[in-house]
Design a protein around this motif. Structure first.
Motif, PDB file in Angstrom:
ATOM      1  N   TYR A 307       1.022  -1.260   0.109  1.00 47.61           N
ATOM      2  CA  TYR A 307      -0.106  -0.295  -0.074  1.00 47.61           C
ATOM      3  C   TYR A 307       0.936   1.257  -0.128  1.00 47.61           C
ATOM      4  O   TYR A 307       0.546   2.189  -0.897  1.00 47.61           O
ATOM      5  N   GLU A 308       1.859   1.306   0.897  1.00 45.55           N
ATOM      6  CA  GLU A 308       2.683   2.536   1.180  1.00 45.55           C
ATOM      7  C   GLU A 308       3.624   2.815  -0.319  1.00 45.55           C
ATOM      8  O   GLU A 308       3.622   3.971  -0.801  1.00 45.55           O
ATOM      9  N   TYR A 309       4.079   1.434  -0.858  1.00 48.24           N
ATOM     10  CA  TYR A 309       4.703   1.736  -1.951  1.00 48.24           C
ATOM     11  C   TYR A 309       3.822   2.206  -3.353  1.00 48.24           C
ATOM     12  O   TYR A 309       4.592   3.394  -3.847  1.00 48.24           O
ATOM     13  N   PHE A 310       2.805   1.861  -3.372  1.00 47.92           N
ATOM     14  CA  PHE A 310       2.088   2.361  -4.595  1.00 47.92           C
ATOM     15  C   PHE A 310       1.632   3.664  -4.437  1.00 47.92           C
ATOM     16  O   PHE A 310       1.294   4.509  -5.345  1.00 47.92           O
ATOM     17  N   GLU A 311       1.110   3.861  -3.111  1.00 52.17           N
ATOM     18  CA  GLU A 311       0.556   5.182  -2.847  1.00 52.17           C
ATOM     19  C   GLU A 311       1.818   6.094  -3.096  1.00 52.17           C
ATOM     20  O   GLU A 311       1.640   7.455  -3.617  1.00 52.17           O
ATOM     21  N   ASP A 312       2.809   6.045  -2.668  1.00 51.24           N
ATOM     22  CA  ASP A 312       3.979   6.722  -2.724  1.00 51.24           C
ATOM     23  C   ASP A 312       4.492   6.987  -4.336  1.00 51.24           C
ATOM     24  O   ASP A 312       4.583   8.137  -4.731  1.00 51.24           O
ATOM     25  N   GLU A 313       4.428   5.796  -4.932  1.00 52.44           N
ATOM     26  CA  GLU A 313       4.746   6.104  -6.460  1.00 52.44           C
ATOM     27  C   GLU A 313       3.543   6.893  -7.325  1.00 52.44           C
ATOM     28  O   GLU A 313       3.983   7.836  -7.918  1.00 52.44           O
ATOM     29  N   LEU A 314       2.511   6.717  -6.928  1.00 60.75           N
ATOM     30  CA  LEU A 314       1.179   7.362  -7.591  1.00 60.75           C
ATOM     31  C   LEU A 314       1.362   8.748  -7.184  1.00 60.75           C
ATOM     32  O   LEU A 314       1.343   9.644  -8.161  1.00 60.75           O
ATOM     33  N   THR A 315       1.421   9.167  -5.930  1.00 61.94           N
ATOM     34  CA  THR A 315       1.225  10.613  -5.502  1.00 61.94           C
ATOM     35  C   THR A 315       2.609  11.467  -6.072  1.00 61.94           C
ATOM     36  O   THR A 315       2.406  12.227  -6.469  1.00 61.94           O
ATOM     37  N   SER A 316       3.665  10.724  -6.086  1.00 64.42           N
ATOM     38  CA  SER A 316       4.873  11.181  -6.763  1.00 64.42           C
ATOM     39  C   SER A 316       4.685  11.474  -8.182  1.00 64.42           C
ATOM     40  O   SER A 316       5.266  12.583  -8.408  1.00 64.42           O
ATOM     41  N   ARG A 317       4.113  10.637  -8.806  1.00 63.66           N
ATOM     42  CA  ARG A 317       4.077  11.008 -10.159  1.00 63.66           C
ATOM     43  C   ARG A 317       3.083  12.035 -10.560  1.00 63.66           C
ATOM     44  O   ARG A 317       3.100  12.708 -11.616  1.00 63.66           O
ATOM     45  N   LEU A 318       1.833  12.169  -9.566  1.00 61.58           N
ATOM     46  CA  LEU A 318       0.874  12.964  -9.805  1.00 61.58           C
ATOM     47  C   LEU A 318       1.081  14.327  -9.259  1.00 61.58           C
ATOM     48  O   LEU A 318       0.457  15.173  -9.414  1.00 61.58           O
ATOM     49  N   SER A 319       2.201  14.555  -8.605  1.00 61.01           N
ATOM     50  CA  SER A 319       2.474  15.735  -7.732  1.00 61.01           C
ATOM     51  C   SER A 319       2.576  17.009  -8.329  1.00 61.01           C
ATOM     52  O   SER A 319       1.907  17.956  -7.986  1.00 61.01           O
ATOM     53  N   ASP A 320       2.882  16.965  -9.795  1.00 63.76           N
ATOM     54  CA  ASP A 320       2.923  18.426 -10.366  1.00 63.76           C
ATOM     55  C   ASP A 320       1.951  18.783 -11.309  1.00 63.76           C
ATOM     56  O   ASP A 320       1.761  19.463 -11.991  1.00 63.76           O
ATOM     57  N   TYR A 321       0.834  17.690 -11.322  1.00 58.42           N
ATOM     58  CA  TYR A 321      -0.277  17.859 -12.075  1.00 58.42           C
ATOM     59  C   TYR A 321      -1.709  18.698 -11.452  1.00 58.42           C
ATOM     60  O   TYR A 321      -1.431  18.852 -10.238  1.00 58.42           O
ATOM     61  N   SER A 323      -5.570  19.196 -10.821  1.00 55.82           N
ATOM     62  CA  SER A 323      -6.692  18.244 -10.420  1.00 55.82           C
ATOM     63  C   SER A 323      -7.153  17.558 -11.484  1.00 55.82           C
ATOM     64  O   SER A 323      -7.312  16.424 -11.592  1.00 55.82           O
ATOM     65  N   THR A 324      -7.361  18.570 -12.727  1.00 61.16           N
ATOM     66  CA  THR A 324      -7.749  17.671 -13.705  1.00 61.16           C
ATOM     67  C   THR A 324      -7.131  16.662 -14.554  1.00 61.16           C
ATOM     68  O   THR A 324      -7.358  16.002 -14.815  1.00 61.16           O
ATOM     69  N   GLN A 325      -5.651  17.262 -14.569  1.00 58.15           N
ATOM     70  CA  GLN A 325      -4.552  16.513 -15.024  1.00 58.15           C
ATOM     71  C   GLN A 325      -4.565  15.113 -14.395  1.00 58.15           C
ATOM     72  O   GLN A 325      -4.460  13.873 -14.825  1.00 58.15           O
ATOM     73  N   LYS A 326      -4.671  15.092 -12.853  1.00 59.78           N
ATOM     74  CA  LYS A 326      -4.574  14.042 -12.104  1.00 59.78           C
ATOM     75  C   LYS A 326      -5.744  12.944 -12.251  1.00 59.78           C
ATOM     76  O   LYS A 326      -5.496  11.860 -12.465  1.00 59.78           O
ATOM     77  N   ALA A 327      -6.792  13.453 -12.611  1.00 55.35           N
ATOM     78  CA  ALA A 327      -8.112  12.691 -12.863  1.00 55.35           C
ATOM     79  C   ALA A 327      -7.838  12.159 -14.184  1.00 55.35           C
ATOM     80  O   ALA A 327      -8.140  10.739 -13.915  1.00 55.35           O
ATOM     81  N   TYR A 328      -7.564  12.821 -14.852  1.00 55.03           N
ATOM     82  CA  TYR A 328      -7.275  12.227 -16.482  1.00 55.03           C
ATOM     83  C   TYR A 328      -6.407  10.992 -16.424  1.00 55.03           C
ATOM     84  O   TYR A 328      -6.525   9.983 -17.023  1.00 55.03           O
ATOM     85  N   ALA A 329      -5.178  11.190 -15.530  1.00 53.15           N
ATOM     86  CA  ALA A 329      -4.138  10.145 -15.636  1.00 53.15           C
ATOM     87  C   ALA A 329      -4.622   8.903 -14.791  1.00 53.15           C
ATOM     88  O   ALA A 329      -4.561   7.883 -15.118  1.00 53.15           O
ATOM     89  N   ILE A 330      -5.370   9.203 -13.788  1.00 50.40           N
ATOM     90  CA  ILE A 330      -5.793   7.982 -12.991  1.00 50.40           C
ATOM     91  C   ILE A 330      -6.914   7.030 -13.847  1.00 50.40           C
ATOM     92  O   ILE A 330      -6.772   5.914 -13.968  1.00 50.40           O
ATOM     93  N   VAL A 331      -7.683   7.751 -14.603  1.00 47.87           N
ATOM     94  CA  VAL A 331      -8.685   7.072 -15.359  1.00 47.87           C
ATOM     95  C   VAL A 331      -7.939   6.330 -16.309  1.00 47.87           C
ATOM     96  O   VAL A 331      -8.216   5.154 -16.664  1.00 47.87           O
ATOM     97  N   ASN A 332      -7.014   6.909 -17.058  1.00 41.47           N
ATOM     98  CA  ASN A 332      -6.212   6.316 -17.957  1.00 41.47           C
ATOM     99  C   ASN A 332      -5.285   5.081 -17.533  1.00 41.47           C
ATOM    100  O   ASN A 332      -5.319   3.917 -18.362  1.00 41.47           O
ATOM    101  N   ILE A 333      -4.856   5.166 -16.442  1.00 45.20           N
ATOM    102  CA  ILE A 333      -3.938   4.032 -15.590  1.00 45.20           C
ATOM    103  C   ILE A 333      -5.081   3.145 -15.373  1.00 45.20           C
ATOM    104  O   ILE A 333      -4.766   1.708 -15.703  1.00 45.20           O
TER     105      ILE A 333
END
Length: 871
Positions: A307-321, A323-333
């Protein structure tokens, strides 16, 4: 009559022709062909189904390497460029998965018509379920403050949740669509739930000792992983709503009774403080509560780490996005995983249980990464197939494994087989354990173990015996929470002393003794309590052997000694000469006995791990007969937070920020009192500021036994490289310093005639007349100082302190290499009295002379090694 295979040709294709051919179907049933459906599917085809991991399956074992491989596949999406003509991200073959369709009611899931047992693929499905949960939470978090964005993506958030939960409709309790095996189920459901679910799970976990290494986690670490605030936990501690499921709702399992009393007291005081948390996280009580350890299995911690690993990886990758960009990225993943991850999908009909188990065995036996414990589990399940006692004995095996985990169960099994006489050491069984778990053993001249699974009866006897021995092994390997216990007829002092020795042995990282102690402990507890003194004497001998091994004993000598002792136990049990066999080492290694051992103890480099344990042994012997000090003894031997190993001549003797940064060298080596080569050499290096050389010289004495002492304190000590007169005050300010046998030389010789002055100095330094609650008149009476005003009292205290500190400065020059020599003599004598194999071993040994010679040799070596470094 010859079998069919020797009478005719079996025709697998076409029609049988002639008298010597018959259709293969006359002999071979096409069960697999009819029962197993093989398809290639994307995950979207079936991932929103309900899955169950059967109890016979191994636990969650993926680690960072596996998570990293999976995330690496997903991460390619983040680097894709839509303006590049060439396709940049490939779809993925996600391996094969085997499922068996089950009737929900049959497996206790009455609300489900159909559920799929995972035969192969549980690690991947579990990991993706965790990832989808994190993605759903992140999608809600990035849209919750924007109504339009929430409206646009609400269906997508629900689509992700549909991969995680059975029913996400309003007003219905959501349950994960994946049901883990019973070892993970409660925790997994909490992790898939809300913050309150995670808090409830944590609050009802049993507290374990702070030194517990396995199956334990600090509360503050648990909170950090799941992003739960410390205030939330501390506020929930005594909230009865979190304890509804306990049989006794008044229990608070992860608190000590003392902590619970303080929590309730603080709650009563804070009833009117609506805006404040009940307990301040930065208070002493708050820090204590958050530092508690609770029992959570290592395999459940694996889930936490995923849980910690994937939360860290996901939030790190989305940190510069945005809110709209984050939403698109999550849906695409989500869509990429569901539509571009393809698997070989195998579905097995549940009406073929033998085939189902055979597939399970093949997959597990051939799994390249499968651990031995998982192979054993597979073979045990297969052995009990069709037995009325299958569930009972598979559960017994699972309970044994859960006590130790997949790694430590191997060490337990090796220990068991040594105790039972199958080998003389655990090392002999390194590559042979699986031999005991073969259902149809073949003749093998190299095998060391007989199979225990040749029949159901044999397997039941084997597992029953393992269950019994597991309890004894757990007692000695988890001494902080369990420990030796000999029942109603047990001698409490023997139990306590045995547990103290075991604690020190583990702290010194030695375990070769485990099989011998388990065997003797088992036999004594099963009808031989009249010989319980043997357990204490054996452990004393074992600790003696461990100290000798650290100081000088050859490894082969030790191993032979234990092999001899094990052999004696296997042949004669408690009636054998076990201790004699263990300690008969003089002919093999004369350096480990008598005067030679004394020399080795004087010469040894006592690193922290061993230095602390040997001083603890000396202290324990001093307290052992005093009943009221049993709690002190336990804490001394177990609690590293309150027992500190002090290097009197400090490990960083150059005092960079002081007026005289080389003061320690001048005092310790007596550069201003003596005029020999060593002193001239040290003075020259000081003058030339050759710090590196000086630190190398200092290292010769820093870990000398004579330079060590034990301190007991609940507070964090920061004595560091203060000069010895300041250290002296710090030492006497710790709990009962001069009561410890290890302090006898320092208190009796170095502090002689000055103890009262040091204690007076300590007392005056602790007075704070600026404290608004301090009554200066009472203070004056307490310290017996005459003063007319508070100001006068303060002046009197300051003047007396100045005089005392000036007088105590003489102590600075008292800790020298000669003091180390004398203290070394004292401590080595104490050790030898405690570890002697017999009363005569050290008779006639001149400890003083050996210690003086060791210091002379040490100084000669310093002179010889650094003579050429002089300017």
């Amino acid at each position: 009559m010859p079998p069919a295979i020797a009478n005719n040709i079996l025709r697998f294709t076409g029609e049988a022709e002639g008298d010597n051919q018959i259709p293969a179907g006359h002999i071979i049933r096409d069960v697999t062909h009819r029962a197993v459906k093989i398809e290639k599917y994307t995950l979207s085809t079936f991932f929103d189904s309900d899955f169950r991991i059967p109890d016979y399956q191994r636990g969650y074992e993926w680690e960072e390497e596996n998570w990293s491989d999976l995330w690496g596949e997903i991460e390619e999406l983040f680097d894709a460029d839509e303006n590049v003509a060439e396709t940049q991200v490939a779809d993925t073959f996600f391996g094969s998965m085997f499922f068996a369709e089950r009737d929900g009611e049959e497996v206790g899931e009455e609300e489900l018509d159909v559920i799929f047992d995972i035969i192969d693929g549980q690690q991947r499905i579990t990991t993706l379920t965790i990832l989808f949960k994190i993605m759903a939470d992140e999608l809600y978090a990035c849209t919750e403050d924007d109504t339009d964005l929430m409206r646009e993506f609400s269906s997508e958030a629900a689509a992700i949740e549909n991969q995680v939960y059975r029913d996400v409709s309003a007003g219905v309790e959501t349950k994960p669509s994946l049901i883990p095996n019973r070892h993970h189920k409660e925790f997994f459901n909490s992790m898939m739930g809300e913050e309150d679910d995670l808090l409830e799970y944590l609050l009802t976990c049993d507290r374990v000792h702070g030194n517990t290494k396995y199956d334990a986690i600090r509360i503050k670490n648990y909170l950090d992983i799941f992003g739960i605030s410390k205030e939330s936990y501390l506020s929930a501690l005594d909230d009865p709503d979190y304890y509804d499921d306990l049989d006794d709702e008044t229990l608070r399992p992860n608190l000590t009774s003392n902590q619970l009393s303080k929590v309730k007291s603080r709650q009563e005081e804070a009833e009117e403080e609506v805006e404040k948390p009940i307990i301040d996280p930065d208070s002493d009580l708050g820090r204590s509560l958050l530092s508690n350890k609770v029992e959570i299995s290592d395999s459940n911690q694996n889930l936490m780490e995923a849980y910690e690993y994937f939360e860290d990886e996901l939030t790190s990758r989305l940190s510069d996005y945005s809110s709209t960009q984050k939403a698109y990225a999550i849906v695409n993943i989500k869509n990429y995983i569901l539509h571009s991850f393809e698997v070989g999908y195998f579905e097995v009909q549940n009406d073929q249980p033998r085939l189902l188990m055979r597939i399970f065995e093949i997959l597990n036996d051939r799994g390249m990464e499968l651990k031995k414990a998982d192979v054993m589990r597979t073979r045990i399940v297969a052995c009990f197939r069709g037995s009325n006692n299958r569930d009972e004995y598979v559960e017994k095996w699972e309970n044994i494994v859960s006590q130790f985990g997949n790694e430590r169960i191997i060490e337990f099994l090796r220990t068991y087989f040594v105790v039972k006489g199958e080998a003389s050491s655990r090392g002999e069984l390194k590559d042979h354990l699986l031999e005991a778990f073969v259902r149809d053993p073949e003749d093998n001249s190299e095998a060391k173990l007989d199979s225990r699974l040749t029949s159901v009866d044999d397997a039941e006897t084997f597992i029953d015996e393992l269950e019994e021995y597991a309890s004894y092994y757990k007692d000695i390997t988890d001494v902080n929470n369990r420990g030796i216990g000999l029942g109603e007829d047990g001698d409490e002092q023997i139990e306590q002393k045995s547990n103290r020795i075991i604690t020190r042995l583990y702290n010194a990282d030695t375990s070769i003794w485990e099989p011998l102690v388990v065997g003797v402990y088992y036999d004594i507890d099963n009808g031989n309590t009249g010989q319980q003194h043997l357990l204490e004497e054996l452990l004393e001998a074992i600790e003696s052997m461990a100290i000798r091994k650290f100081a000088t004993m050859d490894t082969h000598t030790r191993d032979r000694a234990y092999a001899n002792a094990i052999g004696e136990y296997q042949e004669n049990g408690l009636e054998g000469d076990i201790i004699q066999k263990l300690t008969d080492i003089e002919s093999d290694d004369p350096s480990a006995v008598g005067a030679n051992l004394v020399e080795a103890l004087c010469q040894s480099d006592w690193r922290t791990q061993w230095g602390k344990q040997v001083l603890r042994k000396i202290v324990s012997a001093n307290f052992a007969d005093e009943e009221e000090k049993q709690l002190i003894l336990r804490r001394l031997n177990i609690n590293d937070d309150i027992v500190h190993l002090e290097h009197v001549f400090p490990r960083t003797p150059i005092r960079s920020n002081s007026d005289d940064e080389y003061a320690w060298f001048k005092y310790f080596f007596r550069t201003e009192e003596e005029n020999r080569e060593l002193q001239e050499m040290i003075s020259s290096f000081i003058e030339d500021e050759k710090d590196e050389i000086l630190e190398e010289i200092a290292a010769k004495y820093e870990r000398d036994l004579g330079n060590l002492t034990l301190l007991r304190s609940q507070e964090n000590l920061s004595i560091g490289n203060k000069l010895f007169d300041i250290k002296a005050r710090e030492y006497l300010g710790t709990d009962g310093f001069c009561d410890l046998r290890t302090s006898e030389y320092i208190c009796g010789d170095i502090f002689s005639g000055k103890t009262d002055m040091i204690e007076r100095c300590l007392k005056l330094n602790q007075i704070d007349l600026d404290d608004s609650e301090a009554d200066w008149v009472e203070v004056a009476e307490d310290i017996q100082v005459e003063a007319d005003t508070k100001t006068d009292l303060k002046e009197e205290i300051d003047q007396e302190l100045e005089e005392l500190e000036e007088e105590l400065e003489d102590l600075r020059s008292d800790w020298t290499y000669e003091a180390v020599t004398a203290n070394r003599t004292h401590l080595v004598k104490e050790i030898c009295e405690l570890i002697a194999f017999d009363d005569d071993e050290f008779a006639g040994v001149d400890f003083d002379d050996i210690s003086v010679q060791e210091t002379g040799t040490k100084n000669d070596i310093i002179e010889a090694n650094y003579r050429r470094q002089l300017s």
